[in-house]
Each structure stands twice: as structure tokens, then as C-alpha cells.
Write an enzyme that holds these catalytic residues in place. Structure first.
Site, mmCIF file in Angstrom:
data_model
loop_
_atom_site.group_PDB
_atom_site.id
_atom_site.type_symbol
_atom_site.label_atom_id
_atom_site.label_comp_id
_atom_site.label_asym_id
_atom_site.label_seq_id
_atom_site.Cartn_x
_atom_site.Cartn_y
_atom_site.Cartn_z
ATOM 1 N N ASN A 8 0.866 -1.186 0.000
ATOM 2 C CA ASN A 8 0.000 0.000 0.000
ATOM 3 C C ASN A 8 0.900 1.232 0.000
ATOM 4 O O ASN A 8 1.500 1.570 1.019
ATOM 5 C CB ASN A 8 -0.874 -0.034 1.260
ATOM 6 N N TRP A 9 1.004 1.870 -1.166
ATOM 7 C CA TRP A 9 1.924 3.018 -1.286
ATOM 8 C C TRP A 9 1.360 4.275 -0.627
ATOM 9 O O TRP A 9 2.061 5.265 -0.486
ATOM 10 C CB TRP A 9 2.202 3.324 -2.760
ATOM 11 N N LYS A 10 0.081 4.277 -0.303
ATOM 12 C CA LYS A 10 -0.572 5.473 0.256
ATOM 13 C C LYS A 10 -0.344 6.665 -0.686
ATOM 14 O O LYS A 10 -0.324 6.485 -1.894
ATOM 15 C CB LYS A 10 -0.077 5.750 1.673
ATOM 16 N N HIS A 93 -9.314 1.058 4.812
ATOM 17 C CA HIS A 93 -8.044 1.236 5.529
ATOM 18 C C HIS A 93 -8.281 2.180 6.707
ATOM 19 O O HIS A 93 -9.090 3.106 6.615
ATOM 20 C CB HIS A 93 -6.987 1.804 4.570
ATOM 21 N N GLU A 95 -6.699 4.590 7.754
ATOM 22 C CA GLU A 95 -6.496 6.015 7.436
ATOM 23 C C GLU A 95 -7.730 6.593 6.759
ATOM 24 O O GLU A 95 -8.043 7.774 6.914
ATOM 25 C CB GLU A 95 -5.224 6.178 6.582
ATOM 26 N N GLU A 160 -5.174 -4.987 10.623
ATOM 27 C CA GLU A 160 -4.130 -3.987 10.819
ATOM 28 C C GLU A 160 -4.399 -3.221 12.109
ATOM 29 O O GLU A 160 -5.208 -2.274 12.125
ATOM 30 C CB GLU A 160 -4.125 -2.991 9.655
ATOM 31 N N GLY A 166 2.744 2.151 10.549
ATOM 32 C CA GLY A 166 3.703 3.244 10.354
ATOM 33 C C GLY A 166 4.405 3.672 11.629
ATOM 34 O O GLY A 166 5.031 4.727 11.664
ATOM 35 N N SER A 205 3.740 -2.302 10.276
ATOM 36 C CA SER A 205 5.201 -2.298 10.431
ATOM 37 C C SER A 205 5.849 -3.641 10.085
ATOM 38 O O SER A 205 6.777 -4.085 10.759
ATOM 39 C CB SER A 205 5.580 -1.844 11.842
ATOM 40 N N GLY A 226 2.935 -1.179 4.233
ATOM 41 C CA GLY A 226 2.953 0.240 3.863
ATOM 42 C C GLY A 226 4.363 0.684 3.536
ATOM 43 O O GLY A 226 4.862 0.494 2.426
ATOM 44 N N GLY A 227 5.046 1.270 4.526
ATOM 45 C CA GLY A 227 6.360 1.882 4.316
ATOM 46 C C GLY A 227 7.347 1.009 3.547
ATOM 47 O O GLY A 227 8.020 1.487 2.621
HETATM 48 C C1 PEP Z 1 -0.536 0.086 6.026
HETATM 49 O O1 PEP Z 1 -0.680 1.273 5.874
HETATM 50 O O2 PEP Z 1 -1.389 -0.672 5.542
HETATM 51 C C2 PEP Z 1 0.628 -0.396 6.763
HETATM 52 C C3 PEP Z 1 0.596 -1.598 7.232
HETATM 53 O O3 PEP Z 1 1.677 0.492 6.930
HETATM 54 P P1 PEP Z 1 3.136 0.161 7.557
HETATM 55 O O4 PEP Z 1 3.608 -1.139 6.946
HETATM 56 O O5 PEP Z 1 3.988 1.308 7.163
HETATM 57 O O6 PEP Z 1 2.949 0.031 9.018
#
Ligand code: PEP
Length: 243
Positions: A8-10, A93, A95, A160, A166, A205, A226-227
Site C-alpha cells: 500500500n503506497w498510500k 483502511h 487512514e 491492521e 507506520g 510495520s 505500507g512503508g
Molecule cells: C498500512 O498502511 O497498511 C501499513 C501496514 O503500513 P506500515 O507497513 O507502514 O505500518
């Protein structure tokens, strides 16, 4: 069932960055033991889909509208995602639940719209830190599953924990095991035997260093990343840990 590693590049990725991330994936994905998916921002879907055409890497959106088309300024329909080359979409999500006040019923309507347009949905659930401290995580996640998944749901669920997204904090393997078992049992109650076959991703994470142990937990059907999905090497490192 093959595990799914979804990135997920956001709100990240200009053209050059997008191409730098996916070009190495295109080459390496064929040898992986898992399914690989990247979800760039809307503006990069066509570029990414054309770089990945004919490869084993799928492309998805990060949200869609409930409607097919019409007067919804700034929104994107599921059919538009399909048209741009996506076959998946992330919905609900945390967010979007937080920043855009998305409710379970809205997420359910989006999920129905995605499926009707031929997209595979990944529906996200997860508790906040305060809810976990209050030991309310099962109540919260159970409510999100009941409200967000339409009858006959056959997509993917992503667990999640909001406090792990993040932040560099990862849920313990014991917490992940307990929650994924709870989600599996809830899916079977809600959907019948079909609930046994739904992949349940862990997200929060995930990094190459912790992916092996998280992906080995029972009922973990992959990871939503994500990251670490913004660097091809890290994303591939996670994918190589999948079974
Ligand atoms: C996400 O946004 O779905 C996520 C899991 O982010 P991160 O891996 O950066 O925690």
C-alpha cells in the site's frame, strides 16, 4: 493457499519513483512462492500497470466510490480502476476510516461496488491503541467484520492494528495468532464454510526482518505492507519470507 503480499503506497509515488519500485518487481516476481500486489496512488495505476503487464505482479487501487459514475467530484469508481489496469482494491483502511470518517456500512457498499466491477477487495479491520488497552479488540474487529463485509464475501481481509501502522511497533506473534484465529472463527460464523478459505493478511510495520515469523503464524495468509513497500528490495525481502 498462496500467501498474498500487498503493498500500500498510500500518497507516495511520482512517475520516476513508481517505475523505480516496480521495475525490479517485474523481474523477480515469477520465482516467488507468494502472490504479489502493488497498490499505488490513482495517478500511477496506468503507468505501473503498463510496466507490470504480462508479469506475475497485480495492481490495485487504495479506495473506490460506491457508485458506477456520476456527480462525485474527486472520486474514482471501481470501473475506472479496472479500466486503468487494476484488478484489486484496498477498502476501509484505517487512514480512510479516520481521515474520511468512513463507516462500516459505507465500506460494505464500496466492497459490493468493487466486486460488481470485477475487482478483488481487501477489506481492512483493526483496533486503535486505546481499544486494545481496554481489551476491546475482539469487539471492535468483530463489529467491523459484521458491518463491512457483504453477504457472500469472497475477498481478502487485512487485520491492521492501528497502533502498529507506520509506527515501527509490531503486534506480538501471540497477539497476531489470537486475533487471526478470532477473525477466522468470525468469518466462518458469518460466511459459513467459505470463511475458511479467505486469506487474512497481517499489516502493521512489517519488514523483511520480522516477516518470516509473522507470516508463519497460523491463519496469516499474507501481509499488507505500507512503508516497506516503497523500496523494491525491502518489499521483495518480505515476499521472499512468504511460504
Ligand atoms: C498500512 O498502511 O497498511 C501499513 C501496514 O503500513 P506500515 O507497513 O507502514 O505500518
Amino acid at each position: 493457499m498462496r500467501q498474498l503480499i500487498a503493498g500500500n503506497w498510500k500518497m507516495n509515488g511520482l512517475r520516476e519513483e513508481a517505475s523505480a519500485i516496480v521495475t525490479p518487481l517485474r523481474l523477480d516476481a515469477a520465482d516467488l512462492a507468494c502472490d504479489l500486489l502493488v497498490c499505488p496512488p490513482f495517478t500511477q495505476i496506468m503507468t505501473v500497470a503498463s510496466i507490470l503487464a504480462g508479469s506475475a505482479v497485480a495492481v490495485g487501487g487504495q479506495d473506490c466510490h460506491t457508485g458506477e459514475k456520476g456527480a462525485h467530484t474527486g472520486d474514482i469508481s471501481a470501473a475506472m480502476l479496472r479500466d486503468a489496469g487494476a484488478t484489486w482494491v484496498i477498502l476501509g483502511h484505517s487512514e480512510r476510516r479516520q481521515d474520511h470518517h468512513e463507516s462500516d456500512s459505507l465500506i460494505q457498499a464500496k466492497t459490493k461496488a468493487a466486486v460488481a466491477a470485477g475487482l478483488s477487495p481487501i477489506v481492512c479491520v483493526g483496533e486503535t491503541e486505546a481499544q486494545r488497552v481496554a481489551a476491546d479488540q475482539n469487539k471492535v474487529v468483530g463489529g467491523q467484520l459484521a458491518g463491512s463485509l457483504p453477504p457472500g464475501f469472497a475477498g481478502v481481509v487485512a487485520y491492521e492494528p492501528v497502533w502498529a501502522i507506520g509506527t515501527g511497533k509490531t503486534a506480538t506473534e501471540a497477539d497476531v495468532a489470537a486475533m487471526h484465529l478470532f477473525i477466522r472463527e468470525t468469518l466462518v460464523k458469518q460466511l459459513g464454510p467459505a470463511g475458511e478459505t479467505i486469506r487474512i493478511l497481517y499489516g502493521g510495520s512489517v519488514r523483511p526482518a520480522n516477516a518470516g515469523s509473522l507470516l508463519a503464524v497460523p491463519h496469516v495468509g499474507g501481509a499488507l505492507v505500507g512503508g516497506a513497500s516503497l523500496k523494491a528490495e525491502e518489499f521483495l525481502g518480505i515476499a521472499k519470507a512468504a511460504t
